[in-house]
Design a protein around this motif. Structure first.
Motif, PDB file in Angstrom:
ATOM      1  N   MET A   1      45.656 -31.340 -51.471  1.00  0.00           N
ATOM      2  CA  MET A   1      44.322 -31.084 -52.010  1.00  0.00           C
ATOM      3  C   MET A   1      44.189 -29.600 -52.321  1.00  0.00           C
ATOM      4  O   MET A   1      44.746 -28.754 -51.615  1.00  0.00           O
ATOM      5  CB  MET A   1      43.288 -31.497 -50.954  1.00  0.00           C
TER       6      MET A   1
ATOM      7  N   MET B   1      36.710 -31.047 -59.616  1.00  0.00           N
ATOM      8  CA  MET B   1      35.303 -31.228 -59.250  1.00  0.00           C
ATOM      9  C   MET B   1      34.511 -31.279 -60.565  1.00  0.00           C
ATOM     10  O   MET B   1      35.091 -31.392 -61.633  1.00  0.00           O
ATOM     11  CB  MET B   1      34.840 -30.084 -58.335  1.00  0.00           C
ATOM     12  N   SER B   2      33.178 -31.208 -60.459  1.00  0.00           N
ATOM     13  CA  SER B   2      32.351 -31.433 -61.654  1.00  0.00           C
ATOM     14  C   SER B   2      32.765 -30.565 -62.850  1.00  0.00           C
ATOM     15  O   SER B   2      32.741 -31.028 -63.983  1.00  0.00           O
ATOM     16  CB  SER B   2      30.885 -31.182 -61.318  1.00  0.00           C
TER      17      SER B   2
ATOM     18  N   ASN C   1      31.044 -33.239 -46.695  1.00  0.00           N
ATOM     19  CA  ASN C   1      31.719 -32.043 -46.208  1.00  0.00           C
ATOM     20  C   ASN C   1      31.111 -31.446 -44.941  1.00  0.00           C
ATOM     21  O   ASN C   1      31.594 -30.433 -44.452  1.00  0.00           O
ATOM     22  CB  ASN C   1      31.764 -30.964 -47.296  1.00  0.00           C
TER      23      ASN C   1
ATOM     24  N   LYS D   1      26.978 -35.118 -50.719  1.00  0.00           N
ATOM     25  CA  LYS D   1      26.395 -34.101 -49.831  1.00  0.00           C
ATOM     26  C   LYS D   1      25.034 -33.595 -50.300  1.00  0.00           C
ATOM     27  O   LYS D   1      24.294 -33.027 -49.531  1.00  0.00           O
ATOM     28  CB  LYS D   1      27.359 -32.928 -49.680  1.00  0.00           C
ATOM     29  N   TYR D   2      24.722 -33.788 -51.582  1.00  0.00           N
ATOM     30  CA  TYR D   2      23.434 -33.291 -52.091  1.00  0.00           C
ATOM     31  C   TYR D   2      22.319 -34.316 -51.926  1.00  0.00           C
ATOM     32  O   TYR D   2      21.172 -34.010 -52.212  1.00  0.00           O
ATOM     33  CB  TYR D   2      23.536 -32.988 -53.588  1.00  0.00           C
TER      34      TYR D   2
ATOM     35  N   VAL E   1      30.802 -37.419 -54.209  1.00  0.00           N
ATOM     36  CA  VAL E   1      30.442 -36.453 -53.171  1.00  0.00           C
ATOM     37  C   VAL E   1      28.923 -36.487 -53.013  1.00  0.00           C
ATOM     38  O   VAL E   1      28.176 -36.056 -53.893  1.00  0.00           O
ATOM     39  CB  VAL E   1      30.944 -35.049 -53.535  1.00  0.00           C
TER      40      VAL E   1
ATOM     41  N   ILE F   1      35.806 -34.096 -46.771  1.00  0.00           N
ATOM     42  CA  ILE F   1      36.402 -33.186 -47.754  1.00  0.00           C
ATOM     43  C   ILE F   1      36.216 -31.714 -47.412  1.00  0.00           C
ATOM     44  O   ILE F   1      36.816 -30.855 -48.050  1.00  0.00           O
ATOM     45  CB  ILE F   1      35.834 -33.453 -49.176  1.00  0.00           C
TER      46      ILE F   1
ATOM     47  N   ARG G   1      36.888 -35.255 -56.994  1.00  0.00           N
ATOM     48  CA  ARG G   1      35.754 -35.209 -56.065  1.00  0.00           C
ATOM     49  C   ARG G   1      34.521 -34.747 -56.834  1.00  0.00           C
ATOM     50  O   ARG G   1      34.399 -33.577 -57.159  1.00  0.00           O
ATOM     51  CB  ARG G   1      36.063 -34.249 -54.904  1.00  0.00           C
ATOM     52  N   LEU G   2      33.617 -35.688 -57.138  1.00  0.00           N
ATOM     53  CA  LEU G   2      32.520 -35.367 -58.041  1.00  0.00           C
ATOM     54  C   LEU G   2      31.162 -35.474 -57.366  1.00  0.00           C
ATOM     55  O   LEU G   2      30.803 -36.522 -56.826  1.00  0.00           O
ATOM     56  CB  LEU G   2      32.561 -36.302 -59.254  1.00  0.00           C
TER      57      LEU G   2
ATOM     58  N   MET H   1      41.278 -26.538 -54.301  1.00  0.00           N
ATOM     59  CA  MET H   1      40.053 -26.212 -55.029  1.00  0.00           C
ATOM     60  C   MET H   1      40.437 -25.194 -56.103  1.00  0.00           C
ATOM     61  O   MET H   1      41.193 -24.259 -55.833  1.00  0.00           O
ATOM     62  CB  MET H   1      39.039 -25.541 -54.104  1.00  0.00           C
TER      63      MET H   1
ATOM     64  N   SER I   1      27.791 -32.898 -58.293  1.00  0.00           N
ATOM     65  CA  SER I   1      26.650 -32.606 -59.155  1.00  0.00           C
ATOM     66  C   SER I   1      26.662 -33.382 -60.475  1.00  0.00           C
ATOM     67  O   SER I   1      25.629 -33.876 -60.915  1.00  0.00           O
ATOM     68  CB  SER I   1      26.549 -31.099 -59.398  1.00  0.00           C
TER      69      SER I   1
HETATM   70  C1  LIG Z   1      30.797 -30.045 -52.959  1.00  0.00           C
HETATM   71  C2  LIG Z   1      32.237 -30.334 -53.047  1.00  0.00           C
HETATM   72  C3  LIG Z   1      32.736 -31.052 -54.154  1.00  0.00           C
HETATM   73  C4  LIG Z   1      31.887 -31.528 -55.304  1.00  0.00           C
HETATM   74  O1  LIG Z   1      31.418 -30.436 -56.040  1.00  0.00           O
HETATM   75  P1  LIG Z   1      30.684 -30.606 -57.442  1.00  0.00           P
HETATM   76  O2  LIG Z   1      31.002 -29.351 -58.156  1.00  0.00           O
HETATM   77  O3  LIG Z   1      29.246 -30.778 -57.156  1.00  0.00           O
HETATM   78  O4  LIG Z   1      31.273 -31.790 -58.129  1.00  0.00           O
HETATM   79  C5  LIG Z   1      34.104 -31.315 -54.166  1.00  0.00           C
HETATM   80  N1  LIG Z   1      34.920 -30.915 -53.171  1.00  0.00           N
HETATM   81  C6  LIG Z   1      34.472 -30.228 -52.110  1.00  0.00           C
HETATM   82  C7  LIG Z   1      35.438 -29.816 -51.049  1.00  0.00           C
HETATM   83  C8  LIG Z   1      33.114 -29.910 -52.012  1.00  0.00           C
HETATM   84  O5  LIG Z   1      32.674 -29.219 -50.950  1.00  0.00           O
END
Ligand SMILES: *Cc1c(COP(=O)(O)O)cnc(C)c1O
Length: 226
Positions: free
Chosen positions: A159, A202-203, A56, A35-36, A33, A77, A218-219, A161, A221
């Motif tokens: 999917m 995620m992270s 994203n 985005k940063y 990921v 994502i 989905r990684l 979260m 940070s």
């Molecule tokens: C930002 C984001 C991630 C990654 O998040 P981290 O905690 O930085 O790994 C994964 N999925 C989605 C939908 C995100 O917006």
């Protein structure tokens, strides 16, 4: 630590989680990921061998795509406004946030000129948190049934979260529920093809997600820190 060191450590943890749960590590893909980070750093990510890129937000995603397309598989994502679909439809390979019929119709309509099938994950709000997008689990079966009639939408997975909590067992139960929903969809043959993928982890929680069957983590940070 460098990107390569971060990746090595993450891959080690994924391998261990696979061993604990009797899975083949090849069945887990990392979506980086980005985005940063900027285009340059995203290119570095691709250069060390990560070919799944997740973004994203439309604008930064398109900038990276323009610079680096052809070198990665592109995953959208984030939640997606219907009016943004036409900007990404011919570029992204996967959309992870399909959660409503109106969005489905827009994807189908915008994909038609390209005759291109788009791989979609249905985002499910398993935890039920108000702040989260995604379809409610009790509406999932009906929704997947409706998706059968969209020729350019290919449902490849679910999917979710994790909830915002430190409670690992609560996180685990959300991931497990997503896997069970996928298995029930397949058992009841709600969709004409098997639905294989689970985009979860995620992270902070990817090891639990892998233990519970994630096929895409989905990684952001943890990969790009330092
Ligand atoms: C930002 C984001 C991630 C990654 O998040 P981290 O905690 O930085 O790994 C994964 N999925 C989605 C939908 C995100 O917006």
């Amino acid at each position: 630590m460098s990107l390569a060191e971060n990746l090595l450590e993450i891959q080690g943890k994924i391998n261990e989680a696979c061993t604990r749960s009797g899975r083949n590590p090849d069945s887990v893909q990392i979506i980086a990921v980005t985005k940063y980070v900027d285009i340059e750093k995203t290119e570095e990510v691709i250069n060390i061998g990560l070919h799944h890129i997740g973004e994203n937000r439309t604008q930064p995603a398109l900038e990276k795509y323009d610079a680096l397309h052809g070198r990665a598989v592109w995953h959208f994502i984030g939640s997606i406004q219907s009016k943004k679909v036409k900007q990404i439809i011919d570029k992204f390979d996967y959309i992870h946030s399909l959660d409503r019929l109106s969005l489905t119709e827009e994807i189908q309509r915008r994909a038609e000129p390209f005759g291109k099938k788009i791989k979609c994950f249905i985002q499910v709000n398993v935890s039920g948190e108000e702040s989260k997008s995604g379809i409610a689990p009790e509406e999932l079966f009906h929704f997947v049934g409706e998706l059968r009639s969209f020729s350019l939408i290919e449902v490849v997975g679910l999917m979710t979260m994790a909830p915002l909590t430190e409670d690992k067992e609560e996180i685990r139960s959300v991931f497990r529920s997503l896997r069970e929903l996928r298995d029930q969809l397949n058992e009841r043959q709600i969709y004409p093809f098997p639905i294989q993928e689970l985009s979860m982890g995620m992270s902070n929680d990817y090891e639990i997600a892998v233990e519970e069957g994630a096929t895409f983590v989905r990684l952001g940070s943890i990969l790009l820190k330092g």
